[in-house]
Design an enzyme around this catalytic site. Structure first.
Site, PDB file in Angstrom:
ATOM      1  N   HIS A 260      -6.892   2.200   1.939  1.00 32.15           N
ATOM      2  CA  HIS A 260      -6.316   2.800   3.149  1.00 32.15           C
ATOM      3  C   HIS A 260      -7.122   4.059   3.482  1.00 32.15           C
ATOM      4  O   HIS A 260      -7.350   4.887   2.614  1.00 32.15           O
ATOM      5  CB  HIS A 260      -4.844   3.142   2.912  1.00 32.15           C
ATOM      6  CG  HIS A 260      -4.113   3.477   4.180  1.00 32.15           C
ATOM      7  ND1 HIS A 260      -3.155   2.665   4.729  1.00 32.15           N
ATOM      8  CD2 HIS A 260      -4.244   4.526   5.031  1.00 32.15           C
ATOM      9  CE1 HIS A 260      -2.714   3.208   5.848  1.00 32.15           C
ATOM     10  NE2 HIS A 260      -3.364   4.342   6.051  1.00 32.15           N
TER      11      HIS A 260
ATOM     12  N   HIS B 134      -4.152   0.369   8.114  1.00 31.83           N
ATOM     13  CA  HIS B 134      -4.673   0.090   6.780  1.00 31.83           C
ATOM     14  C   HIS B 134      -6.090  -0.485   6.823  1.00 31.83           C
ATOM     15  O   HIS B 134      -6.863  -0.342   5.867  1.00 31.83           O
ATOM     16  CB  HIS B 134      -3.730  -0.892   6.079  1.00 31.83           C
ATOM     17  CG  HIS B 134      -4.050  -1.145   4.636  1.00 31.83           C
ATOM     18  ND1 HIS B 134      -3.771  -0.235   3.643  1.00 31.83           N
ATOM     19  CD2 HIS B 134      -4.630  -2.211   4.015  1.00 31.83           C
ATOM     20  CE1 HIS B 134      -4.163  -0.728   2.475  1.00 31.83           C
ATOM     21  NE2 HIS B 134      -4.696  -1.925   2.666  1.00 31.83           N
TER      22      HIS B 134
ATOM     23  N   SER C  87      -9.068   4.805  -5.144  1.00 32.82           N
ATOM     24  CA  SER C  87      -8.071   3.922  -5.741  1.00 32.82           C
ATOM     25  C   SER C  87      -7.244   3.175  -4.697  1.00 32.82           C
ATOM     26  O   SER C  87      -6.380   2.398  -5.048  1.00 32.82           O
ATOM     27  CB  SER C  87      -7.171   4.713  -6.700  1.00 32.82           C
ATOM     28  OG  SER C  87      -6.722   5.894  -6.090  1.00 32.82           O
TER      29      SER C  87
ATOM     30  N   ASN D  68     -13.403  10.167  -0.874  1.00 31.93           N
ATOM     31  CA  ASN D  68     -14.049   9.128  -1.674  1.00 31.93           C
ATOM     32  C   ASN D  68     -13.846   7.826  -0.933  1.00 31.93           C
ATOM     33  O   ASN D  68     -12.712   7.403  -0.736  1.00 31.93           O
ATOM     34  CB  ASN D  68     -13.405   8.998  -3.060  1.00 31.93           C
ATOM     35  CG  ASN D  68     -13.652  10.213  -3.932  1.00 31.93           C
ATOM     36  OD1 ASN D  68     -14.697  10.837  -3.863  1.00 31.93           O
ATOM     37  ND2 ASN D  68     -12.666  10.553  -4.766  1.00 31.93           N
TER      38      ASN D  68
ATOM     39  N   HIS E   7      -8.329   7.430   3.837  1.00 34.12           N
ATOM     40  CA  HIS E   7      -7.726   8.720   3.480  1.00 34.12           C
ATOM     41  C   HIS E   7      -8.748   9.643   2.843  1.00 34.12           C
ATOM     42  O   HIS E   7      -9.794   9.202   2.384  1.00 34.12           O
ATOM     43  CB  HIS E   7      -6.542   8.510   2.531  1.00 34.12           C
ATOM     44  CG  HIS E   7      -6.938   8.135   1.128  1.00 34.12           C
ATOM     45  ND1 HIS E   7      -7.382   6.867   0.784  1.00 34.12           N
ATOM     46  CD2 HIS E   7      -6.974   8.856  -0.024  1.00 34.12           C
ATOM     47  CE1 HIS E   7      -7.662   6.825  -0.510  1.00 34.12           C
ATOM     48  NE2 HIS E   7      -7.436   8.019  -1.018  1.00 34.12           N
TER      49      HIS E   7
ATOM     50  N   CYS F 186       0.835  -1.203   0.000  1.00 30.65           N
ATOM     51  CA  CYS F 186       0.000   0.000   0.000  1.00 30.65           C
ATOM     52  C   CYS F 186       0.872   1.258   0.000  1.00 30.65           C
ATOM     53  O   CYS F 186       1.736   1.407   0.862  1.00 30.65           O
ATOM     54  CB  CYS F 186      -0.903   0.000   1.232  1.00 30.65           C
ATOM     55  SG  CYS F 186      -1.678   1.593   1.543  1.00 30.65           S
TER      56      CYS F 186
ATOM     57  N   GLN G  52      -8.936  13.770   0.719  1.00 33.00           N
ATOM     58  CA  GLN G  52      -8.162  14.637  -0.149  1.00 33.00           C
ATOM     59  C   GLN G  52      -8.536  16.100   0.064  1.00 33.00           C
ATOM     60  O   GLN G  52      -9.618  16.402   0.563  1.00 33.00           O
ATOM     61  CB  GLN G  52      -8.409  14.279  -1.615  1.00 33.00           C
ATOM     62  CG  GLN G  52      -8.006  12.865  -1.999  1.00 33.00           C
ATOM     63  CD  GLN G  52      -7.929  12.685  -3.513  1.00 33.00           C
ATOM     64  OE1 GLN G  52      -7.318  13.481  -4.217  1.00 33.00           O
ATOM     65  NE2 GLN G  52      -8.561  11.637  -4.007  1.00 33.00           N
TER      66      GLN G  52
ATOM     67  N   CYS H 283       0.476   3.319   3.458  1.00 34.76           N
ATOM     68  CA  CYS H 283       0.886   2.815   4.768  1.00 34.76           C
ATOM     69  C   CYS H 283       2.208   3.454   5.205  1.00 34.76           C
ATOM     70  O   CYS H 283       3.042   3.833   4.371  1.00 34.76           O
ATOM     71  CB  CYS H 283       1.041   1.285   4.733  1.00 34.76           C
ATOM     72  SG  CYS H 283      -0.514   0.395   5.027  1.00 34.76           S
TER      73      CYS H 283
HETATM   74  O1  LIG Z   1      -7.574  11.023  -6.644  1.00 32.23           O
HETATM   75  P1  LIG Z   1      -7.957   9.595  -6.854  1.00 32.23           P
HETATM   76  O2  LIG Z   1      -8.482   8.953  -5.593  1.00 32.23           O
HETATM   77  O3  LIG Z   1      -6.880   8.791  -7.516  1.00 32.23           O
HETATM   78  O4  LIG Z   1      -9.170   9.654  -7.900  1.00 32.23           O
HETATM   79  C1  LIG Z   1     -10.512   9.693  -7.579  1.00 32.23           C
HETATM   80  O5  LIG Z   1     -10.913  10.965  -7.066  1.00 32.23           O
HETATM   81  C2  LIG Z   1     -10.801  12.077  -7.963  1.00 32.23           C
HETATM   82  C3  LIG Z   1     -11.387  13.294  -7.293  1.00 32.23           C
HETATM   83  O6  LIG Z   1     -12.737  13.132  -6.949  1.00 32.23           O
HETATM   84  C4  LIG Z   1     -11.502  11.788  -9.292  1.00 32.23           C
HETATM   85  O7  LIG Z   1     -11.223  12.824 -10.203  1.00 32.23           O
HETATM   86  C5  LIG Z   1     -11.064  10.456  -9.887  1.00 32.23           C
HETATM   87  O8  LIG Z   1     -11.806  10.182 -11.037  1.00 32.23           O
HETATM   88  C6  LIG Z   1     -11.258   9.360  -8.843  1.00 32.23           C
HETATM   89  O9  LIG Z   1     -10.851   8.115  -9.354  1.00 32.23           O
END
Ligand SMILES: O=P(O)(O)O[C@H]1O[C@H](CO)[C@@H](O)[C@H](O)[C@H]1O
Ligand SMILES: O=P(O)(O)O[C@H]1O[C@H](CO)[C@@H](O)[C@H](O)[C@H]1O
Lengths: 348, 348
Positions: free
Chosen positions: B166, B115, B163, B155, B168, B52, B170, B55
């Protein structure tokens, strides 16, 4: 002078048709992907599936039986989101709680009795029959006094929420004008009032001069990747003539739209050599008995795939809460699509 | 008199925060589902995963090595959609081709070194550290002269494009104010100018009287299913006090937000007894040095699941081309969520 350019630098582009912005991050396509991988829809389907509720002669979810149809078949959606007999009404409590009754009619159109076909695999003449149905439904539904907008669309592929792979599309018609066409109407009307020409007519003219985002053309239609596209391989079909709605289509134009529909979806299937999922739909003038010289017929294609047959673009966190974001430019996508064979990969 | 009511009849509701409409079809949840079924994210993860890139101690996709962090860890996104050093610039060609450079900073926040955890499984004290980071990042990023909006989001779950499992979140901060907060700002400003009170303050007051859409409360926050919700189990966290942004949070309010974040996500996990996917994010005042008395802090939760752990709501054809549509009412969803145990299903 600034060396800012659209190929290398993160930027935002204005969608002149909706008044909204899109974020473009050309450099970001390089990131690794450990996320969700889509199941590819099974490719081998029988021409007739006894368990399919859209196949000819079969029983539908609602209990009715489909006739033994030979080309297209239209019926009222057994689980319509909008109903004809909803009582009129308005519930308003100040500015913050506002609801109103919505009447409408939802229909399903089977494109073909063949369970195993999709638009790119059908003959242009057969697709023209689908366009015929769109035209007659637009006229018939639009003529009802409680229908002011007719939304024709297709969800293709399970990744686009399509609940049955039998080739079909839908029509949801409603008494109010939905959000997206309402935004487009506002932008188009403002443009028309200022210039006495349609926004999309002028846009198409510029795009035909620039050429970099053009995908396909025939005598009556042009397909391009819009400058402000948000989906990786989004495209838009625009009529050369400023047609307002399907009701005004000549037979020749209907055939030309069928031709474009096929050629574009063949291009899409060839991109990753897979039956390419998308949601597509037509935007045209409302059926509210106003003249609408501002409206210019077009069809949007929103396909979710990004990197391969199994990795799609997610419109999630940032996109839902902030602004749609794309990882490759519209120009790169257009170039890639244009470079593909025009023969369907299954027929090579 | 009309017998129109929101429980039985298709209707549209106005989103007072964005100015857009949502279509509600209460009767439609009964339709059968033969469409896509999601893979449930694997539930058993090790506390530490050597592969990961989030991690502690591991190497990231960009080649850097994570420190041996003990609680939260923030770093610049290795594949940032927005970059700090983008040259300024504007490309305009008439009204139809408009692009402008966008500068920004994108960061990733690991919520925990573990994780195998998610927010609903973390201690409130640990979650409060996440809120601390949000606050300090909001202040630090917001203080940069080229940053006018700080979008904090999460997300969760592969179905939401996450993706890496873990835990997290943004932060994408940008020089322009993104579409969604811009719409909300317009509605809030107009309301504030008319009433000298925040739109969400008045909305919260009414909702607390009505009670039918309230999910959870504590001293400083209330969670409810908004009247105009589009996702099946959408919710919104609203501060009781008209706080404009995270920078104004007291320690007590930070702890209270952590408490609410945990309790709401426990409720979500308990709905289908699965780690419940969602995109969530904070809307608050821009960092453009304007006063913004109209802004009222809130957090949106957009979870896609509809019928079960594996069947989600697709926002596709009609939703993309016309208007978002939902199959159950906000009131039904709220009732269902409220009826759930407050103890996480894994701990029972
Ligand atoms: O940034 P990550 O987790 O790789 O990507 C994810 O979040 C982003 C922000 O919402 C999006 O634009 C991506 O399509 C999604 O896969
Ligand atoms: O009508 P269908 O194919 O059952 O349903 C599909 O299309 C509808 C219209 O875009 C969406 O509301 C549904 O979420 C989707 O699953």
């Amino acid at each position: 002078m600034s060396d800012f350019n659209l190929t290398d630098h993160p930027h935002r582009r204005y969608n002149a048709l909706t008044g909204e912005w899109a974020l473009v991050s050309p450099h970001r396509a390089k990131r690794p992907w450990q996320g969700q991988v889509e199941k590819i829809q099974e490719e081998k389907r029988p021409p007739y599936d006894p368990t399919c509720y859209l196949c000819a002669g079969n029983e539908r979810a609602g209990g009715e039986k489909n006739p033994d149809y030979q080309s297209t078949y239209v019926f009222r959606n057994d689980f319509s989101a909008l109903l004809e007999d909803t009582p009129e009404g308005l519930l308003e409590e100040g500015e913050l709680f506002r609801a109103e009754s919505e009447r409408g009619v939802c229909k399903v159109i089977c494109f073909s009795p063949r369970h195993d076909l999709t638009i790119p695999e059908m003959e242009v003449g057969e697709i023209a029959k689908v366009v015929d149905v769109w035209q007659s439904e637009y006229k018939e539904l639009g003529a009802k006094d409680f229908i002011n907008y007719v939304q024709i669309f297709e969800n293709k592929g399970s990744v686009m929420g399509c609940s049955n792979p039998h080739p079909h599309g839908q029509i949801w018609s409603s008494s109010s004008i939905p959000n997206e066409p309402a935004k487009e109407q506002m932008a188009q009307l403002q443009y028309y009032n200022n210039h006495r020409r349609t926004l999309l007519g002028d846009y198409l003219k510029s795009e035909l001069e620039k050429k970099e985002r053009i995908l396909i053309e025939n005598e009556h239609f042009v397909v391009l990747v819009p400058y402000w596209a948000i989906w990786p391989f989004e495209s838009m079909v625009i009529s050369r003539r400023a047609i307002q709605h399907l009701g005004q289509f000549t037979s020749e134009e209907k055939m030309a739209l069928a031709d474009i529909y096929k050629r574009l979806t063949v291009m899409y299937d060839n991109l990753f050599e897979v039956s390419f999922p998308y949601s597509a739909g037509i935007h045209q003038s409302p059926t509210d008995d106003e003249p609408h010289p501002e409206w210019h017929f077009h069809m949007h294609f929103y396909p979710p795939l990004l990197r391969s047959a199994t990795v799609k673009k997610f419109m999630v966190g940032y996109e839902m809460l902030a602004t749609p974001q794309r990882d490759i430019t519209a120009e790169t996508s257009a170039e890639r699509l244009r470079s593909l064979s025009t023969v369907h990969y299954k027929q090579r």
